[in-house]
Scaffold this motif. Structure first.
Motif, short mmCIF file in Angstrom:
data_model
loop_
_atom_site.label_atom_id
_atom_site.label_comp_id
_atom_site.label_asym_id
_atom_site.label_seq_id
_atom_site.Cartn_x
_atom_site.Cartn_y
_atom_site.Cartn_z
N MET A 93 4.08 4.87 26.19
CA MET A 93 3.09 5.40 25.25
C MET A 93 2.52 4.27 24.39
O MET A 93 3.26 3.38 23.98
CB MET A 93 3.75 6.44 24.31
N ILE A 94 1.22 4.36 24.14
CA ILE A 94 0.58 3.32 23.33
C ILE A 94 0.37 3.78 21.88
O ILE A 94 -0.23 3.06 21.09
CB ILE A 94 -0.76 2.86 23.94
N ASN A 95 0.90 4.96 21.57
CA ASN A 95 0.72 5.49 20.21
C ASN A 95 1.18 4.52 19.15
O ASN A 95 0.50 4.29 18.14
CB ASN A 95 1.50 6.81 20.06
N LYS A 96 2.37 3.94 19.35
CA LYS A 96 2.95 3.02 18.35
C LYS A 96 2.08 1.78 18.18
O LYS A 96 1.92 1.27 17.08
CB LYS A 96 4.36 2.61 18.77
N GLU A 97 1.53 1.30 19.30
CA GLU A 97 0.70 0.09 19.25
C GLU A 97 -0.55 0.34 18.40
O GLU A 97 -0.92 -0.47 17.55
CB GLU A 97 0.30 -0.33 20.67
N ILE A 98 -1.20 1.48 18.66
CA ILE A 98 -2.43 1.80 17.92
C ILE A 98 -2.11 2.10 16.47
O ILE A 98 -2.84 1.68 15.56
CB ILE A 98 -3.18 2.98 18.58
N SER A 99 -1.00 2.82 16.22
CA SER A 99 -0.65 3.16 14.83
C SER A 99 -0.36 1.89 14.03
O SER A 99 -0.74 1.79 12.87
CB SER A 99 0.54 4.12 14.78
N LYS A 100 0.28 0.91 14.66
CA LYS A 100 0.57 -0.37 13.99
C LYS A 100 -0.74 -1.05 13.58
O LYS A 100 -0.87 -1.57 12.46
CB LYS A 100 1.39 -1.27 14.89
N ILE A 101 -1.71 -1.05 14.48
CA ILE A 101 -3.02 -1.66 14.19
C ILE A 101 -3.71 -0.91 13.05
O ILE A 101 -4.25 -1.51 12.12
CB ILE A 101 -3.90 -1.67 15.45
N PHE A 102 -3.66 0.42 13.09
CA PHE A 102 -4.32 1.23 12.06
C PHE A 102 -3.64 1.06 10.70
O PHE A 102 -4.32 1.05 9.66
CB PHE A 102 -4.36 2.70 12.47
N PHE A 103 -2.31 0.92 10.68
CA PHE A 103 -1.61 0.66 9.41
C PHE A 103 -2.11 -0.67 8.82
O PHE A 103 -2.34 -0.77 7.61
CB PHE A 103 -0.10 0.61 9.62
N GLU A 104 -2.24 -1.67 9.68
CA GLU A 104 -2.72 -2.98 9.21
C GLU A 104 -4.16 -2.90 8.75
O GLU A 104 -4.53 -3.50 7.73
CB GLU A 104 -2.56 -4.03 10.32
N MET A 105 -4.99 -2.16 9.49
CA MET A 105 -6.40 -1.99 9.08
C MET A 105 -6.48 -1.32 7.71
O MET A 105 -7.30 -1.69 6.87
CB MET A 105 -7.16 -1.17 10.13
N ALA A 106 -5.58 -0.33 7.50
CA ALA A 106 -5.55 0.35 6.20
C ALA A 106 -5.23 -0.64 5.09
O ALA A 106 -5.83 -0.59 4.00
CB ALA A 106 -4.50 1.47 6.23
N ASP A 107 -4.31 -1.57 5.36
CA ASP A 107 -3.95 -2.58 4.35
C ASP A 107 -5.11 -3.56 4.10
O ASP A 107 -5.38 -3.91 2.95
CB ASP A 107 -2.71 -3.35 4.81
N TYR A 108 -5.76 -3.99 5.16
CA TYR A 108 -6.91 -4.90 4.99
C TYR A 108 -8.03 -4.23 4.21
O TYR A 108 -8.67 -4.84 3.35
CB TYR A 108 -7.43 -5.38 6.35
N LEU A 109 -8.27 -2.95 4.51
CA LEU A 109 -9.31 -2.20 3.80
C LEU A 109 -8.94 -1.97 2.33
O LEU A 109 -9.79 -1.97 1.46
CB LEU A 109 -9.58 -0.86 4.50
N LYS A 110 -7.63 -1.82 2.09
CA LYS A 110 -7.15 -1.66 0.71
C LYS A 110 -7.40 -2.95 -0.07
O LYS A 110 -7.78 -2.91 -1.25
CB LYS A 110 -5.66 -1.32 0.72
N MET A 111 -7.22 -4.08 0.59
CA MET A 111 -7.50 -5.37 -0.04
C MET A 111 -8.97 -5.48 -0.43
O MET A 111 -9.31 -6.07 -1.44
CB MET A 111 -7.15 -6.51 0.94
N LYS A 112 -9.83 -4.90 0.41
CA LYS A 112 -11.27 -4.94 0.15
C LYS A 112 -11.71 -3.82 -0.80
O LYS A 112 -12.89 -3.65 -1.05
CB LYS A 112 -12.03 -4.81 1.48
N GLU A 113 -10.71 -3.06 -1.27
CA GLU A 113 -10.92 -1.94 -2.20
C GLU A 113 -11.80 -0.84 -1.59
O GLU A 113 -12.53 -0.15 -2.28
CB GLU A 113 -11.51 -2.45 -3.53
N GLU A 114 -11.70 -0.69 -0.27
CA GLU A 114 -12.36 0.42 0.43
C GLU A 114 -11.33 1.54 0.57
O GLU A 114 -10.79 1.79 1.66
CB GLU A 114 -12.90 -0.05 1.78
N THR A 115 -11.04 2.17 -0.54
CA THR A 115 -9.91 3.11 -0.64
C THR A 115 -10.03 4.28 0.33
O THR A 115 -9.04 4.63 1.00
CB THR A 115 -9.79 3.65 -2.09
N PHE A 116 -11.19 4.90 0.41
CA PHE A 116 -11.36 6.09 1.26
C PHE A 116 -11.05 5.77 2.72
O PHE A 116 -10.30 6.48 3.39
CB PHE A 116 -12.80 6.63 1.13
#
Length: 576
Positions: A1-24
């Motif tokens: 299953m690739i679910n974990k791979e994609i979720s890991k990327i999305f968690f990181e994207m969420a952190d990068y977006l948080k850094m850019k203050e793109e909260t939503f």
């Protein structure tokens, strides 16, 4: 299953977006990542059957995110993720492993000091460049260095719960081969240690196929999806590196030696030394090939035969750490440890009333699917604003909903109240008294001195409304050490005030640890095994808490939620 791979990327994207203050957008990616991580179905299968539309029907997934999932399925990459990493070249997945180092702090350190990774972070902290920065200070700098040292201790280790889905997938694929007669994981993974270094798998080949099939099995193994490097490939052993970073060794053994090989490669090393000594004392030889009397092999086909041949009762893999189990097996006095099907209900489950993903009704459906008799809804309380903690009025309103849902399946209402620094709780006693049970836990001020943190927890235990202490030592595996507490003193207080200690099944916590479970059992302190589920599929994590209890030699009688809801509530009532 690739679910974990994609979720890991999305968690990181969420952190990068948080850094850019793109909260939503950050919240949206984080929500989908959590959903994918807990999903039973393979998202690739969903896409193959229903295309982009089927992806858009997943919880929280809109057209934009669905297209990114499709992109990963087709190419193995997500351009938007790579662009975010280029814009801010910080190894967030690395730095965020340090307790207290979130995206915003990482951004400040990058902008002010050019820190991109843990190596840069350690150098800056040791040079005392972090403390002068606004919002940091000497205490934060000290905590960063402590966090880095903590990470170094566990370098090369992986959370059992993180790698187990991949391991189970490998086992499933190998089991499909007609040539394989028997298959099992071995090593620390089979002993269900909370963190593991690598994974061992043993297979026995059907006699009809024998040597001719070894090459086929090894070719199949080294060609499995998710492998990034083949360390070695031979007739009886091959080693590979998975994309998640851990290594897997596959060994082929003869059917007549499968039991002895499984006993040997399961370990632990200390347990094996102890069993070999016993074999020698009886004039026998024990190794991975079998139990021998002179040249004659007298056992080896099954582990049960191996232990019986050297005069021991069968010892469960989780107990094999040479902490007294061998001596008890000699006397046939091993404890009857809790089984994986003995839990009758999970008391620590969150709903969408607070930071949980699903409604109470959805959590109930998942509990029924697990075969439970009851579920406890224990949402966070008001001090924990980040989790949308409930206040007194909301708890009473929630009780009305729970009463309506209490039909054929038992739904209990609790809460996970916050233990404040002085040991008081953040919810009035008059409201706590109306709940079926109360869980209390520490969620703030975790660096208190040993004597003060110990007294803080004991003060909470003295509250007659408190039934359970959640994740009692506060550790986060591979990230944060336990609070500084006098655990023996905590046990004495738990016994005196009849307070139950939780074994938290979350793979990041597994708190209590096995040695503390054993101490609690010996002290006569009751425990419960809960998941702390924030998503309906996380109820399945209970197996890791049960494994931890088995490693601590806990029996059914030690674990309260192996009993019915009525007996459980009666215990809480009489203990108050």
């Amino acid at each position: 299953m690739i679910n974990k791979e994609i979720s890991k990327i999305f968690f990181e994207m969420a952190d990068y977006l948080k850094m850019k203050e793109e909260t939503f957008r950050s919240v949206a990616y984080n929500k989908v990542a959590l959903s994918l991580e807990s999903m039973e179905q393979d998202v690739e299968d969903i896409y193959n059957k229903g295309g982009l539309k089927a992806l858009e029907d997943l919880p929280g997934v809109g057209k934009n995110i669905a297209q990114k999932i499709e992109e990963y399925i087709k190419t193995g990459k997500i351009k938007a993720y790579l662009n975010l990493k280029k814009q801010t070249p910080i190894k967030l997945d690395e730095i965020s492993r340090i307790e207290g180092m979130g995206p915003k702090k990482a951004k400040v350190l990058f902008e002010k000091l050019g820190i991109k990774n843990i190596k840069d972070l350690e150098k800056a902290a040791k040079s005392h460049k972090i403390a002068p920065l606004f919002g940091f200070g000497e205490k934060t700098e000290k905590n960063i260095l402590e966090g880095i040292e903590f990470l170094k201790k566990d370098k090369g280790r992986f959370l059992l719960g993180s790698i187990m889905p991949s391991v189970e997938e490998i086992l499933e694929k190998l089991s499909s081969l007609k040539e394989i007669k028997q298959i099992s994981i071995a090593g620390s993974t089979r002993r269900m240690k909370e963190t593991v270094g690598d994974v061992d798998i043993l297979v026995a080949v059907k006699p009809a196929f024998a040597e001719a099939s070894a090459g086929k099995i090894m070719n199949f193994f080294v060609s499995l999806p998710g492998i990034v490097k083949v360390w070695g490939k031979g007739k009886t052993k091959s080693s590979v590196r998975m994309k998640h970073g851990f290594d897997v060794d596959l060994r082929i053994v003869k059917p007549e030696s499968f039991g002895s090989a499984l006993q040997y490669f399961t370990g632990s090393k200390e347990h094996n030394i102890a069993t070999r000594k016993i074999a020698i004392s009886k004039g026998l030889k024990l190794n991975e090939y079998g139990v021998f009397k002179g040249q004659k092999m007298i056992a080896g086909r099954t582990e049960q035969d191996v232990y019986k041949a050297i005069g021991l009762s069968y010892i469960a893999p989780e107990m094999r750490e040479d902490t007294g189990e061998v001596e008890l097996a000699q006397k046939a006095k091993l404890p009857n440890i809790i089984g994986y099907d003995d839990i009758k209900g999970d008391l620590h489950c969150h709903s969408n009333w607070d930071g949980g993903e699903h409604s109470i009704k959805e959590m109930i459906a998942s509990a029924q699917k697990m075969g439970y008799e009851y579920i406890g809804i224990s949402d966070h309380t008001k001090f924990l604003k980040i989790e949308k903690g409930l206040n007194e009025k909301q708890l009473l309103d929630q009780r009305k909903e729970i009463e309506k849902l209490n039909n054929d399946f038992r739904v209990l209402q609790g809460c996970e109240a916050n233990i404040m620094p002085d040991g008081s709780l953040d919810i009035k006693d008059s409201v706590l008294a109306k709940l079926d049970f109360v869980i209390a836990g520490v969620h703030s001020a975790m660096k208190m001195p040993r004597d003060k943190m110990t007294q803080r927890i004991i003060n909470a235990m003295k509250n007659p409304n408190v039934d359970i202490i959640s994740h009692p030592t506060g550790r986060l595996l591979l990230k944060r050490d336990e609070y500084q507490i006098d655990f023996d003193k905590i046990l004495r207080a738990a016994k005196e005030y009849n307070v139950v200690l939780e074994i938290n099944s979350s793979p990041e916590r597994l708190d209590l640890k096995d040695t503390n479970i054993k101490k609690a059992k010996e002290a006569g302190v009751k425990m419960v095994i809960n998941t702390d589920a924030h998503h309906k599929n996380q109820l399945e994590l209970i197996k890791f808490g049960i494994a931890q209890a088995r490693r601590g030699w806990a029996e059914k009688k030690d674990i309260l939620n192996t009993d019915s809801a009525d007996k459980l509530l009666s215990y809480f009532k009489n203990a108050s």
